[in-house]
Enzyme design. Structure first.
Site, short mmCIF file in Angstrom:
data_model
loop_
_atom_site.label_atom_id
_atom_site.label_comp_id
_atom_site.label_asym_id
_atom_site.label_seq_id
_atom_site.Cartn_x
_atom_site.Cartn_y
_atom_site.Cartn_z
N ASP A 32 28.76 -66.32 -24.77
CA ASP A 32 29.44 -67.23 -26.40
C ASP A 32 28.22 -67.98 -26.68
OD1 ASP A 32 32.56 -68.08 -27.12
OD2 ASP A 32 31.17 -69.11 -27.14
N HIS A 62 28.13 -68.17 -44.34
CA HIS A 62 28.91 -67.35 -42.94
C HIS A 62 27.36 -66.23 -43.32
CE1 HIS A 62 32.52 -67.94 -42.20
NE2 HIS A 62 32.61 -68.77 -43.34
N ASP A 66 26.35 -64.93 -39.97
CA ASP A 66 26.32 -63.08 -39.70
C ASP A 66 24.99 -62.45 -39.22
OD1 ASP A 66 29.17 -62.48 -40.40
OD2 ASP A 66 28.37 -61.82 -42.19
N ASP A 80 32.00 -65.09 -32.32
CA ASP A 80 30.61 -65.45 -31.90
C ASP A 80 30.85 -65.02 -30.36
OD1 ASP A 80 32.96 -67.09 -30.98
OD2 ASP A 80 31.11 -68.23 -30.97
N ARG A 114 17.58 -65.41 -17.14
CA ARG A 114 16.10 -64.24 -17.93
C ARG A 114 16.10 -64.23 -19.26
NH1 ARG A 114 13.71 -59.94 -19.09
NH2 ARG A 114 14.78 -58.68 -18.38
#
Length: 339
Positions: free
Chosen positions: A207, A220, A224, A250, A270
């Site tokens: 997330d 926006h 994007d 997202d 990592r």
């Protein structure tokens, strides 16, 4: 027609169903062709080949969904062999030509199941075999055989275009990653593979932290671009066997076959450390035997919630027992971890 990858609609479940269907219809068609053939030894061989195809259909229906992908090459080659033998033993030209038309099933299978180059190889082998067989039996003109070949090639071209177009339905238009549908199909296939081989499988939910603020302050289009950066950065770092998807908004999801939960956690940490400009919170879970797809993803979601609750920008492994073994429901925390 030639693409380097297999169509994404061709999951092992779809391949098994298609293979079983074509073997069944091929066997039944063979029985009808046998019934119309002239009497002789070839007629009995045609009958045996038809029964073999019907038996193959039963095997495919019961077991093919658990086969490794290379096994489907064997099944398609076997169909080519059966058809070629049927053409060679046909007692008359009409029967031979009717048997050769069954090659259409091989062409469709190959272009649905395999990558472009592999499909082309199957097409060349199948068409060449049946053409030579038709000419060897005699009674079928070269021009007639070539006419059938053109029909088969056209069928392959159209099938390939249609299945590749259908595969785009499993792709996210913005990032080019799998979408939710593509991810769910891959999850079912990889879980079946893990069950068959006993190898580990890990799932990850990722997330973007404070993504709403990016949209609110920069617009926006900037949001994007951020999503595309995530896709590009993670794609470069992941092994070829990984399945990365845009799960929605997202949120991204990741499948790591043949990877334990600890190894998946180390890999995710990592990659996150290598891209500090892309703040991510991640939840990791390793698949347990007898665990359903929803249970696995619920545990990954729980790990993501824990990462969010601990301050974001981190990855956490949920190594608890599958929720299905518990007597109470797991609460839905999706709203609680909204970025």
């Amino acid at each position: 027609m030639i693409r380097s990858r297999a169509p994404e609609v061709a999951t092992t479940r779809v391949m098994a169903q298609t293979l079983a269907t074509f073997y069944a219809f091929g066997g039944v068609a063979g029985l009808f062709i046998t019934a119309g053939a002239e009497p002789g030894a070839g007629r009995w061989i045609l009958l045996c080949l038809s029964l073999v195809a019907l038996a193959g259909s039963a095997v495919a229906a019961r077991r093919a969904a658990r086969w490794p992908r290379p096994a489907f090459h064997v099944a398609v080659i076997a169909a080519t062999v059966l058809i070629t033998i049927a053409v060679l033993v046909s007692p008359d030209p009409v029967t031979a030509l009717a048997a050769a038309t069954l090659t259409a099933f091989v062409v469709v299978d190959a272009h649905l199941f395999f990558s472009g180059r592999q499909a082309l190889a199957h097409l060349v082998v199948a068409v060449s075999s049946t053409t030579v067989a038709l000419l060897v039996t005699g009674g079928v003109a070269l021009t007639t055989a070539l006419g059938l070949d053109l029909v088969l090639v056209a069928l392959g071209v159209v099938t390939r275009r249609l299945v590749m177009r259908a595969s785009t339905a499993s792709r996210d238009a913005l990032t080019g990653l799998c979408n939710r549908r593509g991810f769910d199909d891959a999850l079912q296939e990889l879980m079946a593979e893990a069950h068959r081989t006993g190898e580990p499988l890990s799932a990850v939910l990722l997330d973007l932290d404070r993504f709403k603020a990016v949209n609110d302050t920069a617009g926006h289009e900037a949001g994007d671009r951020m999503l595309c950066r995530v896709a590009d950065a993670w794609r470069r770092e992941l092994p070829a066997s990984a399945v990365l998807a845009r799960h929605g908004g997202d949120e991204f999801s990741l499948l790591l076959p043949r990877t334990t939960g600890e190894a998946a956690l180390a890999l995710v940490r990592r990659i996150c450390a290598a891209h500090p400009d892309i703040p991510m919170s991640c939840g990791v879970a390793e698949h347990h035997p007898r665990e359903s797809a929803s249970q696995l993803m619920r545990r990954a979601d729980r790990g993501l919630y824990e990462a969010k609750a601990a301050g974001r920008g981190r990855a956490e492994l949920d190594d608890s027992a599958p929720s299905g073994l518990r007597t109470h429901a797991v609460p839905d925390r999706t709203a609680a971890r909204t970025a």
